[in-house]
Design a protein around this motif. Structure first.
Motif, short mmCIF file in Angstrom:
data_model
loop_
_atom_site.label_atom_id
_atom_site.label_comp_id
_atom_site.label_asym_id
_atom_site.label_seq_id
_atom_site.Cartn_x
_atom_site.Cartn_y
_atom_site.Cartn_z
N MET A 1 108.43 52.03 56.87
CA MET A 1 108.13 50.70 56.37
C MET A 1 107.56 50.83 54.97
N MET A 2 107.91 49.89 54.11
CA MET A 2 107.39 49.86 52.75
C MET A 2 106.42 48.69 52.63
N TYR A 3 105.31 48.95 51.95
CA TYR A 3 104.27 47.95 51.76
C TYR A 3 104.19 47.54 50.29
N PRO A 4 104.06 46.25 49.99
CA PRO A 4 103.94 45.83 48.60
C PRO A 4 102.60 46.27 48.02
N LEU A 5 102.63 46.66 46.75
CA LEU A 5 101.40 47.06 46.07
C LEU A 5 101.10 46.12 44.90
N ILE A 6 102.05 46.00 43.97
CA ILE A 6 101.80 45.20 42.78
C ILE A 6 103.13 44.68 42.24
N THR A 7 103.08 43.49 41.64
CA THR A 7 104.22 42.92 40.92
C THR A 7 103.76 42.63 39.50
N PHE A 8 104.48 43.16 38.52
CA PHE A 8 104.16 42.95 37.12
C PHE A 8 104.80 41.66 36.61
N THR B 1 108.80 43.50 37.95
CA THR B 1 108.86 44.86 38.47
C THR B 1 107.89 44.94 39.63
N GLU B 2 108.35 45.50 40.73
CA GLU B 2 107.50 45.65 41.91
C GLU B 2 107.31 47.12 42.24
N ILE B 3 106.11 47.45 42.65
CA ILE B 3 105.83 48.79 43.16
C ILE B 3 105.45 48.63 44.63
N THR B 4 106.14 49.39 45.47
CA THR B 4 105.87 49.40 46.90
C THR B 4 105.62 50.85 47.33
#
Length: 90
Positions: free
Chosen positions: A1-8, A12-15
């Motif tokens: 499973m991938m969890y959201p971390l930050i959206t710029f 751009t999203e980092i998961t």
């Protein structure tokens, strides 16, 4: 499973994944692109091994890797706790 971390601001999203069996965490960066669909980068921390890059320039890869390095301690903490929304605040 991938969890959201930050959206710029540029979407751009980092998961990130949970802690994997080998003790690493997969970090995935994705940016929408109107020509290619999405650019993406996949790496594993704590070793910062880049496993896949599609569409990013070398300078973009360096920029995102710098961000990942700055947040690595949080990413690992959140990965242990089931993502940001479930991680204990210490």
């Amino acid at each position: 499973m991938m969890y959201p971390l930050i959206t710029f601001n540029d979407n751009t999203e980092i998961t990130h994944s949970e802690i994997l069996k080998d003790g690493t965490v997969e970090v995935y960066v994705e940016t929408p692109d109107k020509h290619d669909g999405f650019h993406h980068l996949k790496c594993y921390i704590p070793g910062y091994k880049i496993a896949e890059v599609n569409g990013y320039t070398d300078s973009e890869v360096a920029k995102y890797m710098k961000e990942i390095r700055k947040m690595a301690h949080l990413i690992i903490r959140f990965a242990r706790g089931g993502g940001f929304e479930n991680a204990p605040i210490i």
